[in-house]
Design a protein around this motif. Structure first.
Motif, PDB file in Angstrom:
ATOM      1  N   LEU A   1       0.865  -1.178   0.000  1.00 48.13           N
ATOM      2  CA  LEU A   1       0.000   0.000   0.000  1.00 48.13           C
ATOM      3  C   LEU A   1       0.901   1.227   0.000  1.00 48.13           C
ATOM      4  CD1 LEU A   1      -2.633   1.569   0.271  1.00 48.13           C
ATOM      5  CD2 LEU A   1      -2.513   1.179   2.749  1.00 48.13           C
ATOM      6  N   SER A   2       0.856   1.984  -1.091  1.00 46.44           N
ATOM      7  CA  SER A   2       1.708   3.151  -1.242  1.00 46.44           C
ATOM      8  C   SER A   2       0.898   4.273  -1.862  1.00 46.44           C
ATOM      9  CB  SER A   2       2.908   2.806  -2.131  1.00 46.44           C
ATOM     10  OG  SER A   2       3.713   3.945  -2.378  1.00 46.44           O
ATOM     11  N   LYS A   3       0.835   5.410  -1.175  1.00 47.64           N
ATOM     12  CA  LYS A   3       0.076   6.569  -1.658  1.00 47.64           C
ATOM     13  C   LYS A   3      -1.343   6.180  -2.034  1.00 47.64           C
ATOM     14  CE  LYS A   3       3.813   9.524  -3.312  1.00 47.64           C
ATOM     15  NZ  LYS A   3       4.387  10.248  -4.472  1.00 47.64           N
ATOM     16  N   SER A   4      -2.010   5.466  -1.159  1.00 50.07           N
ATOM     17  CA  SER A   4      -3.417   5.077  -1.298  1.00 50.07           C
ATOM     18  C   SER A   4      -3.664   4.112  -2.459  1.00 50.07           C
ATOM     19  CB  SER A   4      -4.301   6.323  -1.471  1.00 50.07           C
ATOM     20  OG  SER A   4      -4.175   7.166  -0.352  1.00 50.07           O
ATOM     21  N   THR A   5      -2.628   3.511  -2.993  1.00 52.27           N
ATOM     22  CA  THR A   5      -2.779   2.547  -4.083  1.00 52.27           C
ATOM     23  C   THR A   5      -2.281   1.188  -3.625  1.00 52.27           C
ATOM     24  OG1 THR A   5      -2.480   4.266  -5.758  1.00 52.27           O
ATOM     25  CG2 THR A   5      -2.164   1.979  -6.456  1.00 52.27           C
ATOM     26  N   TYR A   6      -3.076   0.155  -3.908  1.00 48.78           N
ATOM     27  CA  TYR A   6      -2.695  -1.216  -3.561  1.00 48.78           C
ATOM     28  C   TYR A   6      -2.040  -1.887  -4.767  1.00 48.78           C
ATOM     29  CZ  TYR A   6      -5.461  -0.994   0.745  1.00 48.78           C
ATOM     30  OH  TYR A   6      -5.942  -0.663   1.981  1.00 48.78           O
ATOM     31  N   TYR A   7      -0.968  -2.567  -4.483  1.00 48.41           N
ATOM     32  CA  TYR A   7      -0.287  -3.360  -5.505  1.00 48.41           C
ATOM     33  C   TYR A   7      -0.211  -4.803  -5.004  1.00 48.41           C
ATOM     34  CZ  TYR A   7       1.233   1.274  -7.019  1.00 48.41           C
ATOM     35  OH  TYR A   7       1.255   2.589  -7.428  1.00 48.41           O
ATOM     36  N   TRP A   8      -0.276  -5.753  -5.956  1.00 44.38           N
ATOM     37  CA  TRP A   8      -0.292  -7.170  -5.606  1.00 44.38           C
ATOM     38  C   TRP A   8       0.771  -7.927  -6.387  1.00 44.38           C
ATOM     39  CZ3 TRP A   8      -3.338  -8.851  -1.707  1.00 44.38           C
ATOM     40  CH2 TRP A   8      -4.395  -8.021  -1.321  1.00 44.38           C
ATOM     41  N   GLY A   9       1.327  -8.925  -5.710  1.00 42.85           N
ATOM     42  CA  GLY A   9       2.192  -9.855  -6.402  1.00 42.85           C
ATOM     43  C   GLY A   9       1.371 -10.906  -7.115  1.00 42.85           C
ATOM     44  N   GLN A  10       2.063 -11.800  -7.795  1.00 44.39           N
ATOM     45  CA  GLN A  10       1.378 -12.824  -8.593  1.00 44.39           C
ATOM     46  C   GLN A  10       0.913 -14.009  -7.742  1.00 44.39           C
ATOM     47  OE1 GLN A  10       4.613 -12.504  -8.351  1.00 44.39           O
ATOM     48  NE2 GLN A  10       5.496 -14.563  -8.196  1.00 44.39           N
ATOM     49  N   GLY A  11       1.424 -14.106  -6.530  1.00 46.53           N
ATOM     50  CA  GLY A  11       1.022 -15.190  -5.638  1.00 46.53           C
ATOM     51  C   GLY A  11       1.998 -16.347  -5.659  1.00 46.53           C
ATOM     52  N   THR A  12       2.134 -16.992  -4.519  1.00 47.43           N
ATOM     53  CA  THR A  12       2.973 -18.176  -4.409  1.00 47.43           C
ATOM     54  C   THR A  12       2.220 -19.230  -3.590  1.00 47.43           C
ATOM     55  OG1 THR A  12       5.181 -19.003  -3.794  1.00 47.43           O
ATOM     56  CG2 THR A  12       4.214 -17.343  -2.350  1.00 47.43           C
ATOM     57  N   GLN A  13       2.257 -20.459  -4.079  1.00 43.17           N
ATOM     58  CA  GLN A  13       1.487 -21.526  -3.447  1.00 43.17           C
ATOM     59  C   GLN A  13       2.215 -22.076  -2.224  1.00 43.17           C
ATOM     60  OE1 GLN A  13      -1.652 -22.976  -4.387  1.00 43.17           O
ATOM     61  NE2 GLN A  13      -1.412 -23.996  -2.403  1.00 43.17           N
ATOM     62  N   VAL A  14       1.490 -22.192  -1.143  1.00 45.05           N
ATOM     63  CA  VAL A  14       1.970 -22.864   0.070  1.00 45.05           C
ATOM     64  C   VAL A  14       1.024 -24.026   0.338  1.00 45.05           C
ATOM     65  CG1 VAL A  14       2.285 -22.686   2.551  1.00 45.05           C
ATOM     66  CG2 VAL A  14       3.040 -20.821   1.067  1.00 45.05           C
ATOM     67  N   SER A  15       1.582 -25.216   0.389  1.00 48.57           N
ATOM     68  CA  SER A  15       0.785 -26.417   0.634  1.00 48.57           C
ATOM     69  C   SER A  15       1.347 -27.134   1.846  1.00 48.57           C
ATOM     70  CB  SER A  15       0.797 -27.338  -0.577  1.00 48.57           C
ATOM     71  OG  SER A  15       0.236 -26.691  -1.711  1.00 48.57           O
ATOM     72  N   VAL A  16       0.477 -27.440   2.795  1.00 41.34           N
ATOM     73  CA  VAL A  16       0.887 -28.121   4.024  1.00 41.34           C
ATOM     74  C   VAL A  16       0.162 -29.455   4.101  1.00 41.34           C
ATOM     75  CG1 VAL A  16       1.106 -27.952   6.517  1.00 41.34           C
ATOM     76  CG2 VAL A  16       1.150 -25.871   5.116  1.00 41.34           C
ATOM     77  N   SER A  17       0.918 -30.515   4.121  1.00 42.85           N
ATOM     78  CA  SER A  17       0.329 -31.860   4.175  1.00 42.85           C
ATOM     79  C   SER A  17       0.216 -32.325   5.618  1.00 42.85           C
ATOM     80  CB  SER A  17       1.169 -32.830   3.357  1.00 42.85           C
ATOM     81  OG  SER A  17       2.466 -32.942   3.916  1.00 42.85           O
ATOM     82  N   SER A  18      -0.794 -33.128   5.871  1.00 47.80           N
ATOM     83  CA  SER A  18      -1.024 -33.632   7.243  1.00 47.80           C
ATOM     84  C   SER A  18      -0.296 -34.920   7.484  1.00 47.80           C
ATOM     85  CB  SER A  18      -2.520 -33.809   7.465  1.00 47.80           C
ATOM     86  OG  SER A  18      -3.058 -34.694   6.509  1.00 47.80           O
TER      87      SER A  18
END
Length: 115
Positions: free
Chosen positions: A98-115
């Motif tokens: 959040l910079s100067k009232s503007t939101y920026y987003w990354g492309q995302g990264t997967q996190v998977s947790v196995s039981s």
């Protein structure tokens, strides 16, 4: 133009740890908020943690005591250390700025947790 590049996701067993990184580049105002959000399949995107440029942090109740957010202002990079991971932490994790009232987003990264 601002770009956010995430890294560090992957597959881990329950109880394990992962560290996410997000590097921001471009025209970034020095006073800003960086953070992490996540979105699990079929669910809305939710806040995980945020940190201001002065170092003030905020966490979702579900991750308090397990996750730690930090940042390196000189590198415009934010980190998320995730310990004691649970299957319910499985999601795509998105970096946010959040910079100067503007939101920026990354492309995302997967996190998977196995039981």
């Amino acid at each position: 133009q601002v770009q956010l590049v995430e890294s560090g996701g992957g597959l881990v067993q329950a109880g394990g740890s992962l560290r996410l990184s997000c590097a921001a580049s471009g025209s970034i105002f020095s006073i800003n908020v960086m953070g992490w959000y996540r979105q699990a399949p079929g669910k809305q995107r939710e806040l995980v943690a945020t940190i201001t440029s002065s170092g003030r942090s905020n966490y979702a109740d579900s991750v308090k005591g397990r996750f730690t957010i930090s940042r390196d202002n000189a590198k415009n990079t934010v980190y998320l250390q995730m310990n004691s991971l649970k299957p319910e932490d499985t999601a795509v994790y998105y970096c946010n700025l959040l910079s100067k009232s503007t939101y920026y987003w990354g492309q995302g990264t997967q996190v998977s947790v196995s039981s």
